[in-house]
Design a protein around this motif. Sequence first.
Motif, short mmCIF file in Angstrom:
data_model
loop_
_atom_site.label_atom_id
_atom_site.label_comp_id
_atom_site.label_asym_id
_atom_site.label_seq_id
_atom_site.Cartn_x
_atom_site.Cartn_y
_atom_site.Cartn_z
N PRO A 2 158.23 53.24 67.08
CA PRO A 2 157.36 52.46 67.40
C PRO A 2 156.55 52.06 65.88
CG PRO A 2 157.08 54.11 69.09
CD PRO A 2 158.00 54.73 67.95
N THR A 3 156.03 50.90 65.96
CA THR A 3 155.14 50.36 64.70
C THR A 3 153.89 51.18 64.83
OG1 THR A 3 156.10 48.23 64.77
CG2 THR A 3 153.97 48.61 63.49
N PRO A 4 153.48 51.69 63.66
CA PRO A 4 152.21 52.41 63.59
C PRO A 4 150.93 51.31 63.59
CG PRO A 4 153.60 53.15 61.75
CD PRO A 4 154.26 51.90 62.35
N ILE A 5 149.92 51.60 64.37
CA ILE A 5 148.49 51.01 64.52
C ILE A 5 147.42 51.41 63.99
CG2 ILE A 5 147.27 49.96 66.47
CD1 ILE A 5 149.77 50.05 68.31
N VAL A 6 146.74 50.81 63.26
CA VAL A 6 145.44 51.09 62.63
C VAL A 6 144.29 50.36 63.24
CG1 VAL A 6 144.16 51.12 60.80
CG2 VAL A 6 146.61 51.89 60.47
N LEU A 7 143.58 51.30 63.92
CA LEU A 7 142.37 50.34 64.82
C LEU A 7 141.19 50.36 63.94
CD1 LEU A 7 140.93 49.09 67.14
CD2 LEU A 7 140.91 51.29 68.13
N PHE A 8 140.69 49.34 63.59
CA PHE A 8 139.43 49.23 62.86
C PHE A 8 138.03 48.99 63.56
CE2 PHE A 8 142.90 48.10 59.70
CZ PHE A 8 142.31 49.04 58.62
#
Length: 457
Positions: free
Chosen positions: A284-290
Amino acid sequence: MTDLVTWAELGGSLAAIGGAAYARHAHPAAYWSTVGLPVSVARLLASYSSTMDACGLTVEPSRWRALAVKATTRREIRPVPPRRGMIRPTSTGLRLRLRLAPGQEPADVAASAERLRHAWGVHAVYVRDVKPGVVELRLVGFDVLRKVRMPRRTASGPLQVPVALREDATAFVRDYRAVPHELVLGATLSGKSMFLRSLIAALAAQSVALVGIDCKRGVELAPFAPRLSGLATDPEQAAELLPVLVKEMEDRYDLIKARQGIAPGTPDEEITSDIWGLPEDERPTPIVLFVDEVAELFLVATRKEEERRDEMVTQLIRLAQLGRAAGIYLEVCGQRFGAELGKGATMLRAQLTGRVCHRVNDEASAKMALGDIAPEAVYAACSIAAELPGLAVVGDTSGGWSRIRTPYLSLAEAAATCRETAHLAPDVPALTPFRPYVPPVPVKEPGPVAAPAPVTE
């Protein structure tokens, strides 16, 4: 005629001194390359043995060496300094390696760093342990944080982005796989927003989904909407977005279980692998939450808002505890962060491994960011001047800390980068309802090539 020559020589000397003083203040890098570097090398070579002896870094020579000196020179036996390697000049200072004598340790050299700085006439001296028995001295010739110039060569890779310059002239690389979650604090005009936009602009060119929660109606993150896969601009939208991310994390755990043959009923906490162990075509695509202004998620005014707050904080803590293995990383930002925000604040902070503290308005925020990992860094964070925006103290749970400064990046440049890389935004079906609306760029119709000339008879 003799008087004119004398005055000319005197004037030339004064002009050279004045030019050197001006260059040292206005162009420190140029001054170091032309004047500071040769002078510092000469000082180091001329006073190396005596300086090491004065710093207590010399040891008694071995018995065989003492016998050889007596037999060949018959001079007095003197203590031996650490063996010095080749001096390697850099654009910001010098580097050299020392082979420690038996009984010495890197802490002995680090304790004398301030004495070495004064003895060799440089801005700072930093000690790094290379391998057992060998340390590297990094001499910095001038204050590299006054005018930030990022190194040309920096470490880069998936989820690795250089965002700032350390005080030892090396790049501060934000590595999400090594430090999955981070807390960024800073008062108004402290440079926190610059740090955040530098991160987004650097990650925009990578295959990663960027998700934002900006409870200031999106004024900070809305300019980056073309590259964002999801955006919440108020607590109500954040309360809808966070459960979706938690569900996405659980689905990724199920994918890891199915791939590795783990029983479906196994608790998530007992799974030690992550998405990086999956084949590339299944990963899966990595997710970065700001999360900008995290305090807005904690503040409540009614009983109904308190229930919603508790749910959001619980979901954030779950993402911080379990998100790394699922490829979900947090970047939590705010002006103020303390235990008085409410239940769950301290627990959330404990899961945020990386800490970046810009200038803050109160000592309690600096203690909340750095006090539990490097107490001596709290004073350094509280002493940041308002005239140095972007300057911060960075630390991690290993106890190490250093000063960094983010280079200037305008909002227009960061927004342009996000528009240019909008096609790289991955398709995450769960985040489709939260994809921010981006109005199409109006296309101007081309005008006539040449103005029509009137027909005359």
